[in-house]
Design a protein around this motif. Structure first.
Motif, mmCIF file in Angstrom:
data_model
loop_
_atom_site.group_PDB
_atom_site.id
_atom_site.type_symbol
_atom_site.label_atom_id
_atom_site.label_comp_id
_atom_site.label_asym_id
_atom_site.label_seq_id
_atom_site.Cartn_x
_atom_site.Cartn_y
_atom_site.Cartn_z
ATOM 1 N N LEU A 60 0.857 -1.181 0.000
ATOM 2 C CA LEU A 60 0.000 0.000 0.000
ATOM 3 C C LEU A 60 0.894 1.232 0.000
ATOM 4 C CD1 LEU A 60 -2.601 -1.117 2.693
ATOM 5 C CD2 LEU A 60 -2.785 -1.319 0.223
ATOM 6 N N GLN A 61 0.651 2.107 -0.929
ATOM 7 C CA GLN A 61 1.462 3.313 -1.065
ATOM 8 C C GLN A 61 0.563 4.535 -0.873
ATOM 9 O OE1 GLN A 61 4.913 3.443 -1.695
ATOM 10 N NE2 GLN A 61 4.704 5.622 -1.273
ATOM 11 N N ALA A 62 0.790 5.231 0.238
ATOM 12 C CA ALA A 62 -0.015 6.422 0.547
ATOM 13 C C ALA A 62 0.710 7.680 0.110
ATOM 14 C CB ALA A 62 -0.318 6.478 2.033
ATOM 15 N N SER A 63 -0.071 8.676 -0.268
ATOM 16 C CA SER A 63 0.498 9.952 -0.681
ATOM 17 C C SER A 63 -0.519 11.062 -0.440
ATOM 18 C CB SER A 63 0.894 9.910 -2.154
ATOM 19 O OG SER A 63 -0.247 9.684 -2.959
ATOM 20 N N GLY A 64 -0.051 12.304 -0.582
ATOM 21 C CA GLY A 64 -0.957 13.432 -0.518
ATOM 22 C C GLY A 64 -0.858 14.277 0.738
ATOM 23 N N GLY A 65 -0.044 13.844 1.694
ATOM 24 C CA GLY A 65 0.100 14.630 2.909
ATOM 25 C C GLY A 65 0.859 15.925 2.659
ATOM 26 N N GLY A 66 0.874 16.774 3.673
ATOM 27 C CA GLY A 66 1.583 18.028 3.548
ATOM 28 C C GLY A 66 1.224 18.982 4.664
ATOM 29 N N LEU A 67 1.638 20.230 4.489
ATOM 30 C CA LEU A 67 1.368 21.285 5.457
ATOM 31 C C LEU A 67 0.227 22.154 4.952
ATOM 32 C CD1 LEU A 67 2.115 22.994 7.961
ATOM 33 C CD2 LEU A 67 3.764 24.202 6.495
ATOM 34 N N VAL A 68 -0.755 22.371 5.795
ATOM 35 C CA VAL A 68 -1.921 23.170 5.413
ATOM 36 C C VAL A 68 -2.361 24.000 6.602
ATOM 37 C CG1 VAL A 68 -3.555 21.336 6.004
ATOM 38 C CG2 VAL A 68 -4.184 23.059 4.283
ATOM 39 N N GLN B 288 2.886 3.044 4.269
ATOM 40 C CA GLN B 288 4.026 3.600 4.996
ATOM 41 C C GLN B 288 3.674 4.868 5.770
ATOM 42 O OE1 GLN B 288 3.253 4.393 2.015
ATOM 43 N NE2 GLN B 288 3.947 6.461 1.571
ATOM 44 N N GLY B 289 2.522 5.430 5.485
ATOM 45 C CA GLY B 289 2.105 6.634 6.191
ATOM 46 C C GLY B 289 2.468 7.898 5.431
ATOM 47 N N THR B 290 1.628 8.889 5.566
ATOM 48 C CA THR B 290 1.890 10.197 4.972
ATOM 49 C C THR B 290 1.551 11.259 6.015
ATOM 50 O OG1 THR B 290 1.444 11.633 3.050
ATOM 51 C CG2 THR B 290 -0.420 10.333 3.893
ATOM 52 N N LEU B 291 2.454 12.204 6.203
ATOM 53 C CA LEU B 291 2.330 13.174 7.280
ATOM 54 C C LEU B 291 1.422 14.337 6.872
ATOM 55 C CD1 LEU B 291 3.178 14.299 10.051
ATOM 56 C CD2 LEU B 291 5.171 15.321 8.909
ATOM 57 N N VAL B 292 0.471 14.620 7.726
ATOM 58 C CA VAL B 292 -0.407 15.772 7.572
ATOM 59 C C VAL B 292 -0.161 16.714 8.746
ATOM 60 C CG1 VAL B 292 -2.793 16.575 7.574
ATOM 61 C CG2 VAL B 292 -2.166 14.503 6.309
ATOM 62 N N THR B 293 0.188 17.946 8.431
ATOM 63 C CA THR B 293 0.428 18.944 9.464
ATOM 64 C C THR B 293 -0.510 20.122 9.232
ATOM 65 O OG1 THR B 293 2.770 18.322 9.575
ATOM 66 C CG2 THR B 293 2.134 20.420 10.577
ATOM 67 N N VAL B 294 -1.288 20.435 10.253
ATOM 68 C CA VAL B 294 -2.249 21.533 10.155
ATOM 69 C C VAL B 294 -1.813 22.639 11.101
ATOM 70 C CG1 VAL B 294 -4.668 22.223 10.266
ATOM 71 C CG2 VAL B 294 -4.066 19.871 9.636
ATOM 72 N N SER B 295 -1.497 23.795 10.547
ATOM 73 C CA SER B 295 -1.042 24.912 11.373
ATOM 74 C C SER B 295 -2.221 25.794 11.770
ATOM 75 C CB SER B 295 -0.011 25.736 10.608
ATOM 76 O OG SER B 295 -0.591 26.299 9.445
ATOM 77 N N SER B 296 -2.096 26.389 12.943
ATOM 78 C CA SER B 296 -3.191 27.235 13.439
ATOM 79 C C SER B 296 -3.026 28.679 12.996
ATOM 80 C CB SER B 296 -3.243 27.155 14.961
ATOM 81 O OG SER B 296 -2.007 27.544 15.502
#
Length: 126
Positions: free
Chosen positions: A3-11, A118-126
């Motif tokens: 399984l290949q995950a993608s699409g995470g990021g900083l938002v 493998q996981g994809t990192l999602v970071t949400v800033s305030s």
């Protein structure tokens, strides 16, 4: 099965992201697929799941109304559309395939899934 995950990021808070997960090397169309997430220092938690044919969905209370899970069996792909993101949504997001085919019981239980991306990192800033 891979399984290949993608699409995470900083938002920024209130923004949107769309995660994708492509499966290869095994059967996809007869299994429940799920998304989970794990924040630093916390246990992995259920986010959403979708059945193999009728595409019924199930969400955790924390994301219901904001996230949408979908799948395309022809492309062996599952997506997670995340809207109205909050800082508490920050985590590594994992896609997973159910342990047994055509099994919809307790979709929120981590141990019922035996293949993980493998996981994809999602970071949400305030």
């Amino acid at each position: 099965v891979q399984l290949q995950a993608s699409g995470g990021g900083l938002v920024q808070a209130g923004g949107s992201l769309r995660l994708s997960c492509v499966a290869s090397g095994g059967t996809f169309s007869t299994y429940v697929m799920g998304w989970f997430r794990q924040a630093p220092g916390k246990e992995r938690e259920f986010v959403a799941a979708i059945t193999w044919s009728t595409y019924s969905t199930y969400y955790s209370d924390s994301v219901k109304g904001r996230f949408t899970i979908s799948r395309d069996n022809a492309k062996n792909t599952v997506h997670l559309q995340m809207n109205s993101l909050k800082p508490e949504d920050t985590a590594v997001y994992y896609c997973a395939r159910r342990r047994r085919p055509r099994d919809w019981r307790t979709p929120e239980v981590v141990d019922e899934y035996n293949y993980w991306g493998q996981g994809t990192l999602v970071t949400v800033s305030s």
